[in-house]
Design a protein around this motif. Structure first.
Motif, PDB file in Angstrom:
ATOM      1  N   ARG A   1       0.822  -1.210   0.000  1.00  0.00           N
ATOM      2  CA  ARG A   1       0.000   0.000   0.000  1.00  0.00           C
ATOM      3  C   ARG A   1       0.858   1.262   0.000  1.00  0.00           C
ATOM      4  NH1 ARG A   1      -5.411   0.644   3.523  1.00  0.00           N
ATOM      5  NH2 ARG A   1      -5.042   2.717   2.637  1.00  0.00           N
ATOM      6  N   LEU A   2       1.981   1.218   0.712  1.00  0.00           N
ATOM      7  CA  LEU A   2       2.779   2.425   0.873  1.00  0.00           C
ATOM      8  C   LEU A   2       3.396   2.851  -0.460  1.00  0.00           C
ATOM      9  CD1 LEU A   2       3.830   4.484   2.976  1.00  0.00           C
ATOM     10  CD2 LEU A   2       5.901   3.088   3.134  1.00  0.00           C
ATOM     11  N   LYS A   3       3.041   4.064  -0.889  1.00  0.00           N
ATOM     12  CA  LYS A   3       3.529   4.566  -2.168  1.00  0.00           C
ATOM     13  C   LYS A   3       4.571   5.670  -2.012  1.00  0.00           C
ATOM     14  CE  LYS A   3       0.660   2.051  -4.595  1.00  0.00           C
ATOM     15  NZ  LYS A   3      -0.048   1.375  -3.472  1.00  0.00           N
TER      16      LYS A   3
ATOM     17  N   VAL B   1      16.584   5.341   2.061  1.00  0.00           N
ATOM     18  CA  VAL B   1      16.082   5.848   0.781  1.00  0.00           C
ATOM     19  C   VAL B   1      16.246   4.826  -0.338  1.00  0.00           C
ATOM     20  CG1 VAL B   1      16.315   7.658  -0.953  1.00  0.00           C
ATOM     21  CG2 VAL B   1      16.521   8.228   1.482  1.00  0.00           C
ATOM     22  N   ASP B   2      17.439   4.281  -0.490  1.00  0.00           N
ATOM     23  CA  ASP B   2      17.708   3.365  -1.603  1.00  0.00           C
ATOM     24  C   ASP B   2      16.824   2.121  -1.529  1.00  0.00           C
ATOM     25  OD1 ASP B   2      19.607   5.104  -2.565  1.00  0.00           O
ATOM     26  OD2 ASP B   2      21.296   4.060  -1.640  1.00  0.00           O
TER      27      ASP B   2
ATOM     28  N   GLY C   1       9.880   0.384  -5.066  1.00  0.00           N
ATOM     29  CA  GLY C   1       8.800   1.142  -5.686  1.00  0.00           C
ATOM     30  C   GLY C   1       8.160   2.194  -4.817  1.00  0.00           C
ATOM     31  N   ILE C   2       8.812   2.563  -3.735  1.00  0.00           N
ATOM     32  CA  ILE C   2       8.264   3.581  -2.830  1.00  0.00           C
ATOM     33  C   ILE C   2       9.019   4.893  -3.055  1.00  0.00           C
ATOM     34  CG2 ILE C   2       7.864   4.236  -0.419  1.00  0.00           C
ATOM     35  CD1 ILE C   2       7.936   1.181   0.211  1.00  0.00           C
ATOM     36  N   GLN C   3       8.295   5.929  -3.415  1.00  0.00           N
ATOM     37  CA  GLN C   3       8.925   7.222  -3.628  1.00  0.00           C
ATOM     38  C   GLN C   3       9.355   7.838  -2.301  1.00  0.00           C
ATOM     39  OE1 GLN C   3       6.916  10.038  -6.254  1.00  0.00           O
ATOM     40  NE2 GLN C   3       5.585   8.400  -7.011  1.00  0.00           N
ATOM     41  N   VAL C   4      10.466   8.569  -2.340  1.00  0.00           N
ATOM     42  CA  VAL C   4      10.934   9.312  -1.165  1.00  0.00           C
ATOM     43  C   VAL C   4      11.141  10.764  -1.583  1.00  0.00           C
ATOM     44  CG1 VAL C   4      12.702   9.543   0.608  1.00  0.00           C
ATOM     45  CG2 VAL C   4      12.093   7.262  -0.245  1.00  0.00           C
TER      46      VAL C   4
END
Length: 310
Positions: free
Chosen positions: A66-68, A82-83, A89-92
């Motif tokens: 779920r976490l995008k 971050v990496d 597939g999770i934006q930071v």
């Protein structure tokens, strides 16, 4: 409905904007054990520095997919893996512009506090000692400021300090090609030798951790001060105290520490160390800008998501 978790606080108008956009917004800090469960049911998490989004938290988020997006309200991303997030597939995202002026003003404030012995004067007055004759300070006009790292905040400080009559040295991985003012690009050794004030503006990385140790302090002038409003861990705190006690340097100002929120007591009580609890971006104006920038990031994400669906 997309669910947003705000763990470390956010400006109220920005929260209301998100709610008016139709988001389900929860404002609550979760300890690590609780966050492992909570992260599975949210789409976007907004953090500052208190919440750590490490691999173990991201692993739990991956289970439900779920976490995008992870948004850091501020600049530094050292509390987020971050990496690993991006690889899954999770934006930071962060808000690099919003707190620039606030941090720059705090650094300038600390330079003046150190120059005019404000902390020592406060302590003496609180103890009933009127010691005007021994509190002769210095003016910063004509002094040399050395900037370690030359990003947005450092450039803002350089501009303010230069207008107050200071000479500017800076070091970074490469020379700034937009240096219209002609500030001198140099190496760290020259900054240590020549600066009256050194201020740190680097992220905490493997290369910068413990960058300022006793050997570095010994190169500095014994009349010089160091200021860190960047990240704890860049300065070896025990070595800093040793250098101050041995009169290798004149003092320091710290807005961040190796251990937060419980810094080393010896730093807090040292009269030659000005301390603040990581308040660099803590102005009303900066928090408003951070909130607005977070809303813009989420609006941008939502717009792109809708385009993909269409």
């Amino acid at each position: 409905m997309n669910k947003i978790l705000v763990t470390d606080g956010m400006e109220k108008n920005a929260i209301n904007l998100l709610k008016n956009m139709g988001f389900d917004v929860e404002e609550k800090f979760y300890e690590e054990v609780e966050l492992k469960d909570k992260i599975k049911e949210i789409d976007i998490i907004v953090v500052r520095s208190a919440t750590k989004i490490r691999k173990n938290i991201i692993d739990e988020a991956i289970k439900t997919k779920r976490l995008k997006m992870i948004i850091r309200g501020g600049v530094g991303l050292d509390n987020i893996d971050v990496d690993f997030a991006k690889a899954n597939g999770i934006q930071v995202r962060n808000t690099p512009m919003a707190s620039t002026n606030a941090v720059a003003e705090l650094v300038l404030c600390e330079m003046l506090v150190l120059a005019r012995k404000v902390k020592i004067a406060n302590i003496k007055l609180q103890n009933g000692i009127w010691d005007k004759k021994n509190l002769k300070g210095n003016e910063i006009m004509g002094k040399t400021l050395g900037l370690v790292g030359y990003g947005k905040i450092a450039k803002n400080i350089a501009d303010k300090a230069n207008k107050l009559g200071m000479n500017i040295l800076y070091t970074d991985v490469q020379e700034c090609i937009e240096n219209k003012e002609g500030f001198k690009f140099t190496d760290l050794d020259e900054i240590l030798r020549e600066s009256d004030y050194i201020t740190i503006h680097t992220p905490l990385t493997n290369d910068t951790r413990n960058l300022f140790d006793y050997d570095k302090f010994k190169i500095m002038k014994d009349t010089a001060f160091i200021i860190n409003c960047a990240r704890g861990g860049i300065i070896v705190e025990e070595d800093l105290l040793r250098a101050i006690d041995n009169n290798e340097i004149a003092g320091a100002a710290l807005d961040c520490f190796e251990d937060e929120p419980m810094p080393m007591k010896e730093l807090l009580i040292n009269p030659k160390v000005s301390v603040t609890p990581h308040i660099g971006g803590s102005t009303i104006e900066a928090q408003t800008r951070i909130g607005n920038e977070i809303v813009n990031i989420i609006e941008e994400y939502l717009a792109k998501s809708m385009v993909k669906v269409l």
